[in-house]
Scaffold this motif. Sequence first.
Motif, short mmCIF file in Angstrom:
data_model
loop_
_atom_site.label_atom_id
_atom_site.label_comp_id
_atom_site.label_asym_id
_atom_site.label_seq_id
_atom_site.Cartn_x
_atom_site.Cartn_y
_atom_site.Cartn_z
N UNK A 1 0.84 -1.19 0.00
CA UNK A 1 0.00 0.00 0.00
C UNK A 1 0.88 1.24 0.00
N UNK A 2 0.61 2.15 -0.91
CA UNK A 2 1.33 3.41 -0.98
C UNK A 2 0.41 4.53 -0.50
N UNK A 3 0.97 5.43 0.28
CA UNK A 3 0.16 6.52 0.81
C UNK A 3 1.02 7.69 1.25
N UNK A 4 0.39 8.62 1.90
CA UNK A 4 1.03 9.84 2.38
C UNK A 4 0.59 10.05 3.83
N UNK A 5 1.55 9.98 4.76
CA UNK A 5 1.20 10.05 6.18
C UNK A 5 0.64 11.39 6.63
N UNK A 6 0.73 12.40 5.78
CA UNK A 6 0.10 13.66 6.17
C UNK A 6 -1.42 13.50 6.22
N UNK B 1 2.81 -9.47 6.57
CA UNK B 1 2.17 -8.21 6.94
C UNK B 1 2.05 -7.31 5.72
N UNK B 2 1.07 -6.45 5.72
CA UNK B 2 0.90 -5.46 4.65
C UNK B 2 2.06 -4.47 4.73
N UNK B 3 2.65 -4.18 3.56
CA UNK B 3 3.69 -3.15 3.48
C UNK B 3 3.00 -1.82 3.23
#
Length: 149
Positions: free
Chosen positions: A91-96, A122-124
């Motif tokens: 999963x790619x995301x943005x912690x903001x 575990x999910x990356x």
Amino acid sequence: MTTIAILVGTESGNAQMVAECLEDELGRQGHTVEVIADPDPDSAALESREIVLICTSTHGSGELPDNIIPLYEGLQESRPDLSHIRYGVIALGDQTYTDTFCNAGKLMDRLFGELGAGKVGERLEIDACTQPLPDEEALAWAAEWLEQL
């Protein structure tokens, strides 16, 4: 060796880049890899898959990318038995976006689990703010994931 289908959810192309990098590396290792860039229930052909890797970014405020919505909605509607599948999630995301960080990957993970698929490892979750080269982190994770299959 293993046959792996990589289901891609992307808006800007980052998840596609990660999937293609994995395809190249895993192919060099002798695995058969099929990247499915516009997955829907027909193109994903989940009834004939044993190993699936979901590689998706999160769009907007936690939404699925447009190209993977047909798969998600189709699976939600038809509720097939996926107990024959072992899967992993990148999963790619943005912690903001703290409340919705990597939400698309979480949604796909939850759905595959609800449909009986067996999660491997575990999910990356890759943060675009701290990891400008997500393919490197994904390659390291994939090496460990493959050992667990």
